[in-house]
Every structure is written in structure tokens, then in C-alpha cells.
Design a protein around this motif. Structure first.
Motif, PDB file in Angstrom:
ATOM      1  N   LEU A 115       0.821  -1.217   0.000  1.00  0.00           N
ATOM      2  CA  LEU A 115       0.000   0.000   0.000  1.00  0.00           C
ATOM      3  C   LEU A 115       0.855   1.267   0.000  1.00  0.00           C
ATOM      4  O   LEU A 115       0.499   2.264  -0.631  1.00  0.00           O
ATOM      5  CB  LEU A 115      -0.952  -0.002   1.192  1.00  0.00           C
ATOM      6  CG  LEU A 115      -1.918  -1.195   1.272  1.00  0.00           C
ATOM      7  CD1 LEU A 115      -2.886  -1.020   2.429  1.00  0.00           C
ATOM      8  CD2 LEU A 115      -2.691  -1.376  -0.029  1.00  0.00           C
ATOM      9  N   ARG A 171       0.767   4.212  -2.814  1.00  0.00           N
ATOM     10  CA  ARG A 171       0.633   5.639  -2.502  1.00  0.00           C
ATOM     11  C   ARG A 171       1.716   6.460  -3.184  1.00  0.00           C
ATOM     12  O   ARG A 171       1.470   7.534  -3.722  1.00  0.00           O
ATOM     13  CB  ARG A 171       0.691   5.854  -0.985  1.00  0.00           C
ATOM     14  CG  ARG A 171      -0.674   5.836  -0.319  1.00  0.00           C
ATOM     15  CD  ARG A 171      -0.612   6.289   1.133  1.00  0.00           C
ATOM     16  NE  ARG A 171      -0.044   5.265   1.993  1.00  0.00           N
ATOM     17  CZ  ARG A 171      -0.751   4.303   2.583  1.00  0.00           C
ATOM     18  NH1 ARG A 171      -2.052   4.238   2.400  1.00  0.00           N
ATOM     19  NH2 ARG A 171      -0.167   3.406   3.352  1.00  0.00           N
ATOM     20  N   LEU A 202      -7.256  -0.731  -5.727  1.00  0.00           N
ATOM     21  CA  LEU A 202      -6.543  -0.049  -4.644  1.00  0.00           C
ATOM     22  C   LEU A 202      -5.931   1.268  -5.129  1.00  0.00           C
ATOM     23  O   LEU A 202      -5.938   2.275  -4.418  1.00  0.00           O
ATOM     24  CB  LEU A 202      -5.451  -0.958  -4.063  1.00  0.00           C
ATOM     25  CG  LEU A 202      -5.954  -2.205  -3.312  1.00  0.00           C
ATOM     26  CD1 LEU A 202      -4.780  -3.080  -2.889  1.00  0.00           C
ATOM     27  CD2 LEU A 202      -6.799  -1.822  -2.098  1.00  0.00           C
ATOM     28  N   THR A 206      -6.729   4.984  -3.759  1.00  0.00           N
ATOM     29  CA  THR A 206      -5.650   5.842  -3.287  1.00  0.00           C
ATOM     30  C   THR A 206      -5.740   7.215  -3.945  1.00  0.00           C
ATOM     31  O   THR A 206      -5.591   8.251  -3.278  1.00  0.00           O
ATOM     32  CB  THR A 206      -4.288   5.196  -3.591  1.00  0.00           C
ATOM     33  OG1 THR A 206      -4.284   3.875  -3.052  1.00  0.00           O
ATOM     34  CG2 THR A 206      -3.155   5.994  -2.976  1.00  0.00           C
TER      35      THR A 206
END
Lengths: 412, 412
Positions: free
Chosen positions: B16, B20, B80, B84
Motif C-alpha cells: 500500500l 501511494r 486499490l 488511493t
């Protein structure tokens, strides 16, 4: 060919060995002459992992992206199951929700099934495919985006397929060998039921017996789908597990057939609100708009034109409820003194279709609890269920005492 | 709005935090005014895990099910990444291959892209979406099943999108900061190139420099897509990385621009086959039908009407090649004495568009290798490349010696 639906939950497909074991069960049914629709969950733990990633990425996530991410676990299992069956020389292929297509509403992450046109899969059955392996829990919205049906939605997928394909039965393979009179982990005398009525199962499911998702039982009841719950970890006969069916198919029944419990309950009290028409509507419309699932409701006796309103909701919705009620207080739409939240409560319920024709069940229940010194905080009843909210620390004691008092260890 | 395509490989979206970081890079380009199409790979390791499961389940798997399983990793990353970006207040949504739709052939697990209709995504750009996050590596067949493009197919996805959307540039973010004259891990003097011609990149890609998938470079060359390779782990300027472009855009070039190598090569020799027309056709048609990718071919001088036929292929295809050639021997279609396989070989190549206009490169290469005492087993050449097969143990030595001899550490 008669159609059979078989659903395997996360623990039943947790790894390749278990997928093989499940595939062997499917092979047994194919050998009997069924066209089989297999509904699979994600390997156990996978969905939680994905849900965790989504939450960590975006606490207030876009549910459309949540669905796109979280649905992927089932796709993996569906493909692996199809491959396993092919290795056993059983013609099989996988279907993702959008390929079927399993059409749902646009309510992402809690979509409802609208339609399952059987044509695509039936065309393949006609070509000789013996097993359609369908990724559970997912569908496609009118906008062409992936939807999911809410946690445990694979049970609902299975029942919906059984209804759409007029299946002879819908077998739910799980990690327990059936439906019990109560949770064997907290009551050693719990007994497996051979049959249970849809209505009873529905109450048990919604009360926290995690064997079947509530919606799947509702759907089975509506479409008269014979539902069987059985273990994927044991050799199975045709009589294994618990059959969930119409009450007409159950010859005789105990007055009470199950004791259910739920730790996931909180009690909230809105203190000193005006006791006039419209106040309850204001409170519960606000909570409903905020997505709070209110369960039990009690209104105290009025005093000087003011009263207390007490309700219960799932523990994880308490913060949302508090926020919503504070907001309308600040906007001047509701005047109250204090909002009290008690998370140390549990709900215990007795369920049985026999209650309809036999009185005195509630009285007996209250007597048993009071005999154990357990104070009842809130009561609700339905035609076939009585639920009480009690201090959480007495939950196990209450379940055991009620199981004994209603003699649930004895077969009907 | 001008369109930019940005592709992030598996290590660039491995968790993650990295997603980002990648999203921040996307934000920089959005702030410049681009409509961005982001192509994502699966988190590193995910695809290998899925491929492993498929292989363990079914060694000779149904490629359609392989695709259904293996494509799921990219869907997770796409969702995802979209979440984000949304968290950064950048309007974004994810697209799976079938949603775009990215239309491919039915050649499962190695499908080719046929068409990417830009309408659906452009409609969303027109509505204010700034970033379309597309799951790489996957598409949909005419039969409505999920296809994948072969390993590394996300590069190809990215270039195809850049072509279909007439993008200003296609930036490939990876774990290296550009294309090097050779692998820095085995030659300390390796130098990053600022620019490299499509043709050179093509030779380097197909020779095992794992920076870009061969097909993506072919596609970029055909559609004149400016391709930039750069690191997702460093702060980037507009001039970072290596630009892969038309040779016209490169002012001056060294004769040799890169030394490539591949350990994944095996040498096979079919001993003593009849030296008559049609024999080579028989051998190589058989191998092609068996799915063996033959690379280099050498035929020995004939003796008494018989000759040896030597060829190279990827190491993991040796068993397949042996099986296919044994089969035609047993069927009497080909008569040969022995089939010898040597897996202890490596391929080393020098590449440069300057070779077209300058002779003597081959002579120099052979002299360098012989000076190091390295025996050459097989040679192939193209207009801009010379490859030799040597003992694997000399591979590093050969690469270093050639890098020195052609002075690749010096900028052109």
C-alpha cells in the motif's frame, strides 16, 4: 438432467488440498447424473485481507472500488476448482458474476440479486459441460460494474442459482456438520438438528448463528429451495447434515428448537426526550438514514411529558448512531439530555415454530433467567422467537440454562 | 486534454505504501493538466503465487481457467490505486480488461490485442474523471472469456493504450532507473542510456534485458509511441530515465549500445540426420507445432550425406522438444542417431544500430572472446545484433570483456 447446486465456503476451499476434496464431493454428485452448479467462496482469509487493504487505503472507500477489489478472491477459487474438476476428467468451466450474468442492483457492497438468466450456463450444459463453477458473492450492476452481495453473500448466490435453475436441492458445504440447537462451543449438550423449518433458521441466522446468511434463508423460503447444511470435512451420505425446509415437512417439533446468542449488540438510551407523536419517527429515521440497523426498541413509561428511548444496534454502528443523533440535537431537531451507550450487553433468544401453538414460553424463559440471577434489560418477541438483552458476562450461563430448561438435548 | 499513459510494474505497487508513492507520481502529472491512464501490474509475487497454484492443480492446465485465475492480481491493484487517488481528491476509477473493453484474440495466456475502443473511458474523462486505472495484462476474447497477454503483458497493455488514446508519452515505471548498456549487476561499468532506438531496445528486450517486454517495444515502434523507462523509487524530472524513440531522434550513437545476455538458453543437437531437402523443415515444423521457440540454428558441414542440426531454445522447453523429436523418430518421419541437450550454455549479444553503417563489429567481438579463451558454439546475427552461444560459466566474463572492448562506459 436434474440440477444440483453445491456451495463451498472459505474453509472448504482454503487450499489446493481442500479444493480437491470438495471437487471429489462434486464428482460423487455428477456420477449420480446431476448437472452441478458449484458456488465457491474465496479461500479463507483472502477476503479479509482484501477488505483490510481497502480500509487501510481509504477509510471511507468508494464501494464500487471495494467491490472490484474484494470480488477477486472468488474468481481465483472458481478457476482453480474448474481446473481441479477437469483434472478428474469432469467437463467444467468457471464463471465470474458478470459472465453469467448475475444481475444485481447498483447498491455496491450490499447489492441485491435481480436476475440470473440461465441461458448461458444451460447452453454449456447442453454442450456437455457437467459442472459450472460460479464465483460466489458477486454480480454486475446495470452500469456494468462489479457488485458484491455483502459478507456471506455466497450462500445467497447459491440459493439464487438453485431457484433460477429449479435445482433439486442446494447443498451448503461448510466447516460444521449441520445446524445445532445452540453453539456447541458454549453448550456441551448442543444437538445437531436433522431438519429445521425455514422460519426457525431465519431467526437463528439473523440472531447470529453464523451457519447461513440470513438473506439466503429468506430467498430459500420464498422460492421453496430445499437447503442442506453439511460438512465438507466428513464423508457424506444423502441424509447428512441439516435440511432446512418447509415446516410441513417436519412431522413433530419441540416448542423451542434453538437458543441463539449474539455478542455483537450494543444498547443505546436517548435520555429524556419529549413524549409526543413524531419523536420516535425522528430518532429512527435519522438512524436509518445514517445506516444504523436498529434491532430492539423499548420506550420507558413517560414522566412529566418526557421519556427515555432505548434501542440496540450492532456494536460497530454505535459511533455512527452517536454522530447522527448528536447532529440532529445540534440542529435543534431533537432535544434530549444524554445519550448513553452500553456495549457490554449480549442478546440471547429462544426460537421455535412450536411457540405459535403453545403459550408460556416467554414466562418460562424469564423464570429461568431470573432463577440464575440474570437481569433482563430489553425484551422483544416475534411469533416464533423471544429475545432478551442481558449483561454480556451472563451470556454463556443464560444459553446453557435455557438449553437445559427447554430440554433441547433431547431429539424431538 | 492531452493524455499520458503511466505504467507501474509489480515492485512499484508491491504494497500500500508503494501504491501511494505511485499515486503521488500520477498526481504530479494530473496537476500538469494531463488526463492520465494508469496501467497497473499485480503486486509483486502475486502473479507467481497464482501461476503456482494453477500449475499445482493442473500441470497441463486449461489456459482459459489459467487466465481467469491469474488475471485477478491486477484487478486488486487497479481498485486499490483508484481508491488511493480518490483519497488524494483526484477523480479516478478502475477498469478491468473486459470493462474497457480491451479486445483480444482467443489465444488464452498469450492473447494479442485486437482493439481498444476508447469511447467508454473518454466518456468518463469528459465527465471529469482525471485518471483511468486499468488492470494490465488482461483482456476479453470474442467468446467473452478473460484472456491474458503473456508474462509482462502489462507493458504491452500500456503501449496499446498509448496508441489507442494518442497519448503524448507512455511512461513505464519500474524498479530500475532506465535502460543500461548492460546489466549493472554483472558489469560495474554499465551506464544508463538517455535515449535508445526502438530497434535496439527490441533486440535488448528479446535478448533477456528484462526492462521491457518485447511485444511492447514492437507495438511502440509500429505506432510511434514515445516510451520512457524510469524508476518509481526516485524523485523524477521530465528528463529522467531512458527514452525509447525513433532513431531519427538520436543524434549520434555508438556502434554498439548494449551487451545483453540470457542464461535461459539450451543447445540441442540432432545428430546424423540425412542431409537432403525437407529435413530442416520436418524438424522445425515439428518443434513449432510442439510450441518450442527455436532461436538460433546451425547446420554442420555434411559428411557422407548426413549432417548434425544444432539449435537453441529456452531451457524450460527442452523436455517438450525432446518429446516431439522422439515422437517423429518413432513414427519413422525422421531418422537420427542421437539427440544431445546442453543446458549449460548462455547467450551473449552486442546490439547497436550503428552496426548497419560500420563493419568489423563481428570480427571484433569474436576476437575479444577468443582473447579471453571463450569458445563460441553457435552464432547468429541480424542487421543490428550479433549473438553467440557460449559455456554458461563464461557468461559474466564475456559481458564484461565486450563492454570494455566497445567502450560502452563512455557516453556517446
Amino acid at each position: 438432467m436434474p440440477v444440483l447446486v453445491m456451495k463451498f465456503g472459505g474453509t472448504s476451499v482454503a487450499n489446493l488440498d481442500r479444493i480437491r476434496r470438495a471437487a471429489k464431493r462434486v464428482g460423487v454428485e455428477v456420477a449420480k447424473g446431476y448437472d452441478v452448479i458449484v458456488i465457491v467462496s474465496a479461500m479463507s482469509g483472502k477476503t479479509n485481507e482484501l477488505v483490510g487493504w481497502v480500509g487501510e487505503t481509504s477509510p471511507l472507500y468508494d464501494a464500487r472500488e471495494y467491490d472490484a477489489v474484494v470480488s477477486s478472491g472468488e474468481n481465483v477459487t472458481a478457476g482453480l476448482m474448474a481446473l481441479t474438476l477437469q483434472e478428474m476428467d469432469i467437463p467444467a468451466r468457471s464463471w465470474q458474476g458478470w459472465q453469467v450474468p448475475l444481475k444485481t442492483t447498483s447498491a455496491h457492497s450490499q447489492a441485491r440479486i435481480e436476475e440470473i438468466p440461465p441461458e448461458n450456463i444451460n447452453a454449456k450444459f447442453a454442450e456437455g459441460m457437467k459442472v459450472a463453477v460460479v464465483a460466489g458473492f458477486q454480480g454486475i450492476s446495470p452500469e456494468g460494474r462489479i457488485t458484491t452481495l455483502g459478507r456471506g453473500g455466497s450462500d445467497t448466490t447459491a440459493v439464487a442459482f438453485a431457484a433460477a435453475f429449479d435445482a433439486e436441492r442446494c447443498d451448503i458445504y461448510t466447516d460444521v456438520d449441520g445446524v445445532y440447537t445452540t453453539d456447541p462451543r458454549i453448550c456441551g449438550k448442543a444437538r445437531k438438528l436433522d431438519k429445521i423449518a425455514f422460519e426457525e433458521m431465519l431467526e437463528l441466522a439473523s440472531l447470529g448463528a453464523k451457519v447461513l446468511q440470513t438473506r439466503s434463508v429468506e430467498l430459500a423460503m420464498r422460492y421453496k429451495v430445499k437447503l442442506r447444511v453439511l460438512s465438507s470435512f466428513e464423508e457424506q451420505s444423502d441424509e447428512a447434515g441439516t435440511l432446512v425446509c418447509d415446516e410441513e415437512e417436519i412431522m413433530e417439533s419441540n416448542v423451542v428448537n434453538g437458543v441463539a446468542y449474539s455478542r455483537d449488540e450494543a444498547k443505546l438510551t436517548v435520555q429524556s426526550v419529549a413524549d409526543r407523536p413524531g419523536i420516535a419517527a425522528t430518532i429512527f429515521t435519522t438512524l436509518s438514514d445514517a445506516g444504523v440497523n436498529v434491532d430492539m426498541i423499548v420506550q420507558d413509561v413517560s414522566e412529566d411529558g418526557r421519556t427515555d428511548m432505548t434501542f440496540s444496534c450492532p456494536t460497530d454502528q454505535v459511533a455512527r448512531a452517536e454522530k447522527a443523533l448528536l447532529a440532529i440535537k445540534e440542529q435543534g431537531e431533537l432535544n434530549y439530555a444524554e445519550l448513553l451507550a452500553d456495549k457490554d450487553v449480549a442478546k440471547v433468544s429462544v426460537v421455535g415454530i412450536g411457540m405459535r401453538s403453545q403459550s408460556g414460553v416467554a414466562a418460562k424463559m424469564f423464570k429461568v433467567l431470573s432463577g440464575e440471577g440474570i437481569n433482563i434489560k430489553v425484551i422483544t418477541t416475534s411469533e416464533i422467537k423471544i429475545s432478551v438483552l442481558i449483561d454480556r458476562k451472563y451470556m454463556e450461563l443464560a444459553v446453557q440454562a435455557l438449553h437445559d430448561a427447554f430440554e433441547l438435548e433431547k431429539a424431538r
